[in-house]
Motif scaffolding. Structure first.
Motif, PDB file in Angstrom:
ATOM      1  N   LEU A   1      -7.371  -3.112   8.606  1.00 39.05           N
ATOM      2  CA  LEU A   1      -8.156  -3.826   9.617  1.00 39.05           C
ATOM      3  C   LEU A   1      -9.269  -2.938  10.159  1.00 39.05           C
ATOM      4  CD1 LEU A   1      -8.102  -6.621  10.995  1.00 39.05           C
ATOM      5  CD2 LEU A   1      -6.715  -5.580  12.802  1.00 39.05           C
ATOM      6  N   THR A   2      -8.955  -1.677  10.406  1.00 38.68           N
ATOM      7  CA  THR A   2      -9.964  -0.714  10.873  1.00 38.68           C
ATOM      8  C   THR A   2     -11.043  -0.524   9.811  1.00 38.68           C
ATOM      9  OG1 THR A   2      -8.342   0.445  12.229  1.00 38.68           O
ATOM     10  CG2 THR A   2     -10.324   1.659  11.630  1.00 38.68           C
ATOM     11  N   TRP A   3     -10.609  -0.388   8.556  1.00 42.00           N
ATOM     12  CA  TRP A   3     -11.561  -0.232   7.439  1.00 42.00           C
ATOM     13  C   TRP A   3     -12.483  -1.451   7.364  1.00 42.00           C
ATOM     14  CZ3 TRP A   3     -13.161  -2.842   3.182  1.00 42.00           C
ATOM     15  CH2 TRP A   3     -13.830  -2.125   2.190  1.00 42.00           C
ATOM     16  N   LEU A   4     -11.906  -2.648   7.501  1.00 38.99           N
ATOM     17  CA  LEU A   4     -12.683  -3.882   7.380  1.00 38.99           C
ATOM     18  C   LEU A   4     -13.700  -4.012   8.513  1.00 38.99           C
ATOM     19  CD1 LEU A   4     -13.006  -6.463   5.696  1.00 38.99           C
ATOM     20  CD2 LEU A   4     -11.294  -7.551   7.172  1.00 38.99           C
TER      21      LEU A   4
ATOM     22  N   GLU B   1      -4.358   3.033  -1.336  1.00 35.65           N
ATOM     23  CA  GLU B   1      -4.694   3.259   0.064  1.00 35.65           C
ATOM     24  C   GLU B   1      -5.217   1.939   0.641  1.00 35.65           C
ATOM     25  OE1 GLU B   1      -4.329   5.895   1.925  1.00 35.65           O
ATOM     26  OE2 GLU B   1      -3.757   7.390   0.410  1.00 35.65           O
ATOM     27  N   PRO B   2      -4.999   1.678   1.922  1.00 35.90           N
ATOM     28  CA  PRO B   2      -5.450   0.412   2.509  1.00 35.90           C
ATOM     29  C   PRO B   2      -6.934   0.125   2.285  1.00 35.90           C
ATOM     30  CG  PRO B   2      -3.965   1.514   4.006  1.00 35.90           C
ATOM     31  CD  PRO B   2      -4.214   2.470   2.888  1.00 35.90           C
TER      32      PRO B   2
ATOM     33  N   HIS C   1       8.659  -3.282   6.153  1.00 40.99           N
ATOM     34  CA  HIS C   1       9.015  -2.802   7.502  1.00 40.99           C
ATOM     35  C   HIS C   1       7.935  -1.922   8.126  1.00 40.99           C
ATOM     36  CE1 HIS C   1      12.838  -3.542   5.277  1.00 40.99           C
ATOM     37  NE2 HIS C   1      13.018  -4.306   6.336  1.00 40.99           N
ATOM     38  N   SER C   2       6.686  -2.273   7.882  1.00 42.19           N
ATOM     39  CA  SER C   2       5.590  -1.464   8.415  1.00 42.19           C
ATOM     40  C   SER C   2       4.314  -2.279   8.501  1.00 42.19           C
ATOM     41  CB  SER C   2       5.348  -0.249   7.510  1.00 42.19           C
ATOM     42  OG  SER C   2       4.201   0.463   7.928  1.00 42.19           O
ATOM     43  N   ILE C   3       3.537  -2.029   9.580  1.00 44.30           N
ATOM     44  CA  ILE C   3       2.199  -2.618   9.674  1.00 44.30           C
ATOM     45  C   ILE C   3       1.125  -1.531   9.656  1.00 44.30           C
ATOM     46  CG2 ILE C   3       2.842  -4.784  10.800  1.00 44.30           C
ATOM     47  CD1 ILE C   3       2.032  -3.390  13.485  1.00 44.30           C
ATOM     48  N   SER C   4       1.518  -0.317   9.317  1.00 43.98           N
ATOM     49  CA  SER C   4       0.542   0.784   9.296  1.00 43.98           C
ATOM     50  C   SER C   4      -0.577   0.520   8.295  1.00 43.98           C
ATOM     51  CB  SER C   4       1.236   2.102   8.969  1.00 43.98           C
ATOM     52  OG  SER C   4       2.237   2.402   9.910  1.00 43.98           O
ATOM     53  N   GLY C   5      -0.215   0.011   7.132  1.00 44.54           N
ATOM     54  CA  GLY C   5      -1.218  -0.295   6.120  1.00 44.54           C
ATOM     55  C   GLY C   5      -2.150  -1.405   6.562  1.00 44.54           C
TER      56      GLY C   5
ATOM     57  N   THR D   1       0.845  -1.197   0.000  1.00 43.27           N
ATOM     58  CA  THR D   1       0.000   0.000   0.000  1.00 43.27           C
ATOM     59  C   THR D   1       0.882   1.249   0.000  1.00 43.27           C
ATOM     60  OG1 THR D   1      -0.102   0.380   2.403  1.00 43.27           O
ATOM     61  CG2 THR D   1      -1.620  -1.274   1.485  1.00 43.27           C
ATOM     62  N   VAL D   2       0.243   2.401   0.087  1.00 42.50           N
ATOM     63  CA  VAL D   2       0.978   3.668   0.162  1.00 42.50           C
ATOM     64  C   VAL D   2       1.823   3.769   1.438  1.00 42.50           C
ATOM     65  CG1 VAL D   2      -0.660   4.943  -1.280  1.00 42.50           C
ATOM     66  CG2 VAL D   2      -1.023   4.821   1.200  1.00 42.50           C
ATOM     67  N   HIS D   3       1.622   2.845   2.367  1.00 43.75           N
ATOM     68  CA  HIS D   3       2.415   2.868   3.596  1.00 43.75           C
ATOM     69  C   HIS D   3       3.825   2.310   3.387  1.00 43.75           C
ATOM     70  CE1 HIS D   3      -0.623   4.279   6.513  1.00 43.75           C
ATOM     71  NE2 HIS D   3      -1.463   3.798   5.608  1.00 43.75           N
TER      72      HIS D   3
END
Length: 228
Positions: A76-79, A45-46, A67-71, A37-39
């Motif tokens: 997860l929030t979106w889902l 976007e996620p 190296h990121s779980i921001s996406g 993703t963009v993250h």
């Protein structure tokens, strides 16, 4: 900080069951375990990625930003929000994921981490948006950290490195890797389909070393059915 190992264990066991059934037809219409993703260096976007995954009909997926779980967290929030207004719809299973640079046989490789507890301290060095250095950069230590966080470690696109997959896969197996990304499109065909020769070679090595075979498009663009 509370580490929810019960939830992580269920997530990992479910993923193991899926990995045991993955074949050349699994990706990209049913499962996809390698997307950006963009993250990190992707364009989606996620929320747009999740919307597309649902439209495709994916049963399960993992976002594997570098190296990121921001996406993953945003997805997860979106889902969770989406489920409230689509209570009767099929909900794909979203596993935690990240793609981590590591040193294996003096070559830089990428290791995909799945179904790990995202807040576990062992993963902290690998989720800082940039590659780790020193001991943390060694493949055996990356794999150990993923396991300590309750996750599974998979060698990404094993036939894409300077060193041969005939060398790298046995070395990764010796370091405790759980699986290899067997089904991968090395020449970026459209529509996406696994490369025949490399897939067969990697699959044979996976069977020899008792490793899971996984699949993923490695999508970086706007279409989850393509790599770029």
């Amino acid at each position: 900080m509370v580490i929810n190992f019960a939830r992580t264990t269920v997530s990992k066991e479910l993923l193991k069951q899926v990995f045991q059934r993955i074949d050349a037809q699994s990706c990209p219409q049913l499962f996809n375990f390698h997307m950006h993703t963009v993250h990190s260096d992707g364009k989606l976007e996620p929320g747009d990625l999740m919307s597309q995954a649902i439209a495709i009909g994916l049963k399960g997926l993992a976002i594997t930003d570098h190296h990121s779980i921001s996406g993953y967290q945003a997805a997860l929030t979106w889902l969770e929000d989406w489920k409230w207004s689509n209570s009767d719809a099929h909900v794909p299973y979203l596993w935690s994921g990240a793609e981590i640079n590591a040193n294996l046989l003096d070559n830089e490789v990428h290791i995909l981490a799945y179904a790990f507890e995202s807040e576990h301290p062992s993963m902290k060095p690998y989720l800082q948006k940039i590659p780790s250095v020193g001991k943390a950069y060694q493949a055996v230590n990356v794999i150990t950290a993923i396991h300590e966080a309750g996750g599974l470690a998979v060698l990404a696109h094993p036939a894409r490195y300077r060193r041969s997959h005939f060398d790298l896969i046995p070395a990764a197996a010796g370091d405790g890797i759980d699986g290899v990304e067997t089904f991968y499109a090395y020449n970026n065909p459209k529509p996406w389909k696994p490369s025949v020769v490399e897939t067969e070679e990697v699959q044979q090595l996976a069977e020899k070393f008792d490793l899971f075979s996984t699949c993923g498009t490695d999508s970086h663009g706007f279409n989850l059915l393509h790599r770029l």
